[in-house]
Design a protein around this motif. Structure first.
Motif, mmCIF file in Angstrom:
data_model
loop_
_atom_site.group_PDB
_atom_site.id
_atom_site.type_symbol
_atom_site.label_atom_id
_atom_site.label_comp_id
_atom_site.label_asym_id
_atom_site.label_seq_id
_atom_site.Cartn_x
_atom_site.Cartn_y
_atom_site.Cartn_z
ATOM 1 N N TYR A 32 0.831 -1.190 0.000
ATOM 2 C CA TYR A 32 0.000 0.000 0.000
ATOM 3 C C TYR A 32 0.871 1.248 0.000
ATOM 4 O O TYR A 32 2.035 1.222 0.408
ATOM 5 C CB TYR A 32 -0.882 0.027 1.248
ATOM 6 C CG TYR A 32 -2.112 -0.845 1.167
ATOM 7 C CD1 TYR A 32 -2.009 -2.227 1.035
ATOM 8 C CD2 TYR A 32 -3.381 -0.275 1.242
ATOM 9 C CE1 TYR A 32 -3.143 -3.016 0.962
ATOM 10 C CE2 TYR A 32 -4.518 -1.059 1.192
ATOM 11 C CZ TYR A 32 -4.385 -2.423 1.047
ATOM 12 O OH TYR A 32 -5.525 -3.204 0.990
ATOM 13 N N ASP A 97 -3.542 3.621 1.338
ATOM 14 C CA ASP A 97 -4.386 3.391 0.167
ATOM 15 C C ASP A 97 -3.706 2.363 -0.722
ATOM 16 O O ASP A 97 -2.473 2.365 -0.839
ATOM 17 C CB ASP A 97 -4.615 4.690 -0.609
ATOM 18 C CG ASP A 97 -5.794 4.571 -1.538
ATOM 19 O OD1 ASP A 97 -6.926 4.806 -1.081
ATOM 20 O OD2 ASP A 97 -5.588 4.213 -2.718
ATOM 21 N N THR A 99 -3.791 2.236 -3.917
ATOM 22 C CA THR A 99 -3.302 2.822 -5.166
ATOM 23 C C THR A 99 -2.189 3.820 -4.899
ATOM 24 O O THR A 99 -1.965 4.263 -3.775
ATOM 25 C CB THR A 99 -4.436 3.530 -5.923
ATOM 26 O OG1 THR A 99 -4.930 4.601 -5.111
ATOM 27 C CG2 THR A 99 -5.570 2.574 -6.231
ATOM 28 N N TRP A 104 0.073 12.498 -3.792
ATOM 29 C CA TRP A 104 0.050 11.722 -2.550
ATOM 30 C C TRP A 104 -0.232 12.588 -1.341
ATOM 31 O O TRP A 104 -0.609 12.089 -0.289
ATOM 32 C CB TRP A 104 1.398 11.021 -2.352
ATOM 33 C CG TRP A 104 2.551 11.988 -2.232
ATOM 34 C CD1 TRP A 104 3.358 12.421 -3.236
ATOM 35 C CD2 TRP A 104 2.998 12.669 -1.054
ATOM 36 N NE1 TRP A 104 4.282 13.311 -2.762
ATOM 37 C CE2 TRP A 104 4.093 13.486 -1.433
ATOM 38 C CE3 TRP A 104 2.589 12.654 0.276
ATOM 39 C CZ2 TRP A 104 4.782 14.278 -0.514
ATOM 40 C CZ3 TRP A 104 3.273 13.450 1.202
ATOM 41 C CH2 TRP A 104 4.357 14.239 0.797
ATOM 42 N N GLU A 109 -6.940 11.230 -1.214
ATOM 43 C CA GLU A 109 -6.430 10.100 -1.970
ATOM 44 C C GLU A 109 -6.315 8.829 -1.134
ATOM 45 O O GLU A 109 -5.945 7.781 -1.653
ATOM 46 C CB GLU A 109 -5.061 10.447 -2.554
ATOM 47 C CG GLU A 109 -5.054 11.649 -3.487
ATOM 48 C CD GLU A 109 -5.982 11.457 -4.668
ATOM 49 O OE1 GLU A 109 -6.741 12.387 -4.992
ATOM 50 O OE2 GLU A 109 -5.954 10.368 -5.275
ATOM 51 N N TYR A 110 -6.609 8.901 0.147
ATOM 52 C CA TYR A 110 -6.417 7.769 1.044
ATOM 53 C C TYR A 110 -7.740 7.278 1.602
ATOM 54 O O TYR A 110 -8.587 8.065 1.999
ATOM 55 C CB TYR A 110 -5.485 8.155 2.193
ATOM 56 C CG TYR A 110 -4.092 8.480 1.715
ATOM 57 C CD1 TYR A 110 -3.811 9.724 1.166
ATOM 58 C CD2 TYR A 110 -3.072 7.546 1.801
ATOM 59 C CE1 TYR A 110 -2.538 10.035 0.702
ATOM 60 C CE2 TYR A 110 -1.798 7.849 1.347
ATOM 61 C CZ TYR A 110 -1.533 9.084 0.796
ATOM 62 O OH TYR A 110 -0.276 9.385 0.341
ATOM 63 N N ASP A 111 -7.871 5.950 1.656
ATOM 64 C CA ASP A 111 -9.108 5.344 2.147
ATOM 65 C C ASP A 111 -9.091 5.076 3.650
ATOM 66 O O ASP A 111 -10.152 5.048 4.269
ATOM 67 C CB ASP A 111 -9.359 4.023 1.428
ATOM 68 C CG ASP A 111 -9.891 4.235 0.016
ATOM 69 O OD1 ASP A 111 -9.768 3.312 -0.809
ATOM 70 O OD2 ASP A 111 -10.435 5.321 -0.257
ATOM 71 N N TYR A 112 -7.925 4.843 4.198
ATOM 72 C CA TYR A 112 -7.844 4.401 5.597
ATOM 73 C C TYR A 112 -6.988 5.366 6.399
ATOM 74 O O TYR A 112 -5.937 5.820 5.940
ATOM 75 C CB TYR A 112 -7.246 2.990 5.677
ATOM 76 C CG TYR A 112 -7.968 1.996 4.814
ATOM 77 C CD1 TYR A 112 -7.404 1.518 3.646
ATOM 78 C CD2 TYR A 112 -9.237 1.532 5.175
ATOM 79 C CE1 TYR A 112 -8.066 0.609 2.842
ATOM 80 C CE2 TYR A 112 -9.905 0.623 4.377
ATOM 81 C CZ TYR A 112 -9.319 0.171 3.213
ATOM 82 O OH TYR A 112 -9.984 -0.719 2.432
ATOM 83 N N TRP A 113 -7.449 5.624 7.632
ATOM 84 C CA TRP A 113 -6.794 6.602 8.495
ATOM 85 C C TRP A 113 -6.672 6.090 9.915
ATOM 86 O O TRP A 113 -7.546 5.353 10.388
ATOM 87 C CB TRP A 113 -7.590 7.907 8.520
ATOM 88 C CG TRP A 113 -7.513 8.648 7.231
ATOM 89 C CD1 TRP A 113 -8.288 8.458 6.124
ATOM 90 C CD2 TRP A 113 -6.596 9.690 6.902
ATOM 91 N NE1 TRP A 113 -7.906 9.322 5.121
ATOM 92 C CE2 TRP A 113 -6.867 10.095 5.583
ATOM 93 C CE3 TRP A 113 -5.563 10.336 7.598
ATOM 94 C CZ2 TRP A 113 -6.148 11.102 4.947
ATOM 95 C CZ3 TRP A 113 -4.852 11.341 6.969
ATOM 96 C CH2 TRP A 113 -5.147 11.721 5.648
#
Length: 123
Positions: A32, A97, A99, A104, A109-113
């Motif tokens: 990731y 993420d 992708t 960046w 652009e990020y799904d998880y935090w």
């Protein structure tokens, strides 16, 4: 279940150092894009650094002072912060993420935090 847990924040004097950790679970972080972001009071969240495979990227404001690294065996990404300045004070978050994107540094652009860890640089 994807989970990111930051740790290592705290109070440090100007010029000091801290190492933040981002422990990932539920997915192989080695595959990731992992980003570090920070958000100071009243300001937007900004990208600090990211790592994709062995490639690393830094915001101009931290280049030469911060270093991102990873330990794949521990599924953990680190942010070594040296020569800290009062303007580095913020809540620091890691994000992930699947992708890669050249933008960046954009939080969207990020799904998880993760939940964030407070870094305070003050004398």
């Amino acid at each position: 279940q994807v989970q990111l847990v930051e740790s290592g924040g705290g109070l440090v004097q100007p010029g000091g150092s801290l190492r933040l950790s981002c422990a990932a679970s539920g997915f192989p972080s080695a595959y990731y894009t992992i980003g570090w972001f920070r958000q100071a009071p009243g300001k937007e969240r900004e990208g600090v650094s990211c790592m994709r495979s062995s490639r690393t990227y830094y915001a101009d404001s931290v280049k030469g002072r911060f270093t991102i690294s990873r330990d794949n065996a521990k599924n953990t990404v680190y942010l070594q912060m040296n020569s800290l300045k009062p303007e580095d004070t913020a809540v620091y978050y890691c994000a992930a993420d699947i992708t890669w994107t050249s933008i960046w540094y954009r939080p969207g652009e990020y799904d998880y935090w993760g939940q964030g860890t407070q870094v305070t640089v003050s004398s």
